[in-house]
Design an enzyme around this catalytic site. Sequence first.
Site, PDB file in Angstrom:
ATOM      1  N   HIS A   1       0.853  -1.194   0.000  1.00  0.00           N
ATOM      2  CA  HIS A   1       0.000   0.000   0.000  1.00  0.00           C
ATOM      3  C   HIS A   1       0.890   1.246   0.000  1.00  0.00           C
ATOM      4  CE1 HIS A   1      -2.629   3.075   1.795  1.00  0.00           C
ATOM      5  NE2 HIS A   1      -3.631   2.396   1.262  1.00  0.00           N
ATOM      6  N   PRO A   2       0.420   2.382  -0.523  1.00  0.00           N
ATOM      7  CA  PRO A   2       1.284   3.574  -0.623  1.00  0.00           C
ATOM      8  C   PRO A   2       1.933   4.047   0.671  1.00  0.00           C
ATOM      9  CG  PRO A   2      -0.602   3.864  -2.027  1.00  0.00           C
ATOM     10  CD  PRO A   2      -0.832   2.575  -1.278  1.00  0.00           C
ATOM     11  N   VAL A   3       1.313   3.825   1.842  1.00  0.00           N
ATOM     12  CA  VAL A   3       1.960   4.283   3.075  1.00  0.00           C
ATOM     13  C   VAL A   3       2.984   3.284   3.599  1.00  0.00           C
ATOM     14  CG1 VAL A   3       0.017   5.718   3.786  1.00  0.00           C
ATOM     15  CG2 VAL A   3       0.167   3.352   4.598  1.00  0.00           C
ATOM     16  N   LYS A   4       3.086   2.115   2.967  1.00  0.00           N
ATOM     17  CA  LYS A   4       4.040   1.109   3.431  1.00  0.00           C
ATOM     18  C   LYS A   4       5.454   1.460   2.956  1.00  0.00           C
ATOM     19  CE  LYS A   4       1.006  -1.570   5.493  1.00  0.00           C
ATOM     20  NZ  LYS A   4      -0.312  -1.201   4.980  1.00  0.00           N
ATOM     21  N   ILE A   5       6.416   0.597   3.264  1.00  0.00           N
ATOM     22  CA  ILE A   5       7.831   0.926   3.064  1.00  0.00           C
ATOM     23  C   ILE A   5       8.175   1.018   1.587  1.00  0.00           C
ATOM     24  CG2 ILE A   5      10.189   0.160   3.557  1.00  0.00           C
ATOM     25  CD1 ILE A   5       8.808  -1.223   6.100  1.00  0.00           C
TER      26      ILE A   5
END
Length: 388
Positions: free
Chosen positions: A185-189
């Site tokens: 997901h975009p907020v992941k690393i």
Amino acid sequence: MIPYGRQEITEEDVEAVVAVLRSDFLTQGPMVPRFEQAIADYCGGGHAVAVNSATSALHIACQALGLGPGDWLWTSPITFVASANCALYCGAQVDFVDIDPRTYNLCPRALEHKLIEAKPAGRLPKVVVPVHLCGQPCDMAAIHRLSREYGFRIIEDASHAIGGRYQGEPIGNCRYSDITVFSFHPVKIITTAEGGMALTQDAGLAHKMALLRSHGITRDPAQMTHEADGPWYYQQIELGFNYRMTELQAALGVSQMARLDDYVARRHQLAKRYDALLADLPVTRPWQHPDSYSGLHLYVVRLQLDQIGRPHRQVFESLREQGIGVNLHYIPVHTQPYYQRMGFKAGDYAEAERYYAEAISLPMYQTMTHAQQDAVVAALASALAPIR
């Protein structure tokens, strides 16, 4: 607003996706296997199955392990709801194990106590899903020992943890589990916009998950129940799903993988700097287990409410009002209305509920500047300042 997390998209990432747009394949082409191989190689071999989300990966992992009606899945109450919902998709039942007060992960001692109680009642879990909250791995060696004694399978929900290590080895090598799941997901690393991955050392499980992600359909004559009618022929041999990852997503993932170690290292630099800047404030900073190297997806502080003299919500709202995009990971799953209709209630998992009453996720992402970090700390200090 300084967000709690955000992606970095470079020109190399854009070029990788554009190259796919100009190619012959937008889905089911060469990039998905390339991304799978890159993740498998990084994690120490084995098999990787790319899908359209970590939720999908959890679902097919449960299906591959044979979870179904009459079975139990246990997980942490401090997680996103998908870690529990994946059992319900399979017709199984869910229960929770309280968290360790230092790591905020599923507590092995609480797990052992619950297993001892469940065994005579015939309610042992078929699957346990430890969640590597914030990127810090659970005590997988202890959980694995219990799996040998009580006969359950293990799915590591490592949605926060790619790039981290446990006992010096990459998270995702499945040394202490059957399957490990990552999120992009975009907020992941690293990100593929949406996307997930299931990893395993078991070729049979990998084959089953690959079949389930694409409608349960095969074109392999060796798997068919009778001879093919012609070169066009395929058979549906399982009830599967459309969980495939696109070529565009995989190309973005391959490009991002080149920076994974740098991203995690930068997050560790920021975490150490937060540790120093927050040392004199009435908050509990994250504790890192010496056996682990966290992916540091999140940096969660716990408010020392007895010293602050104001409610958790007031501090949270003050930070938001000052332009700091804080968040709270997570609302205990057992307190959600859907789960309360199953009979769960407030008070069932005391450590999880204490955590929820105090936790705030501060901004943490690899492109965060020191000036932004200073602004976060100044805003927190203002929110915690004594009322005059």
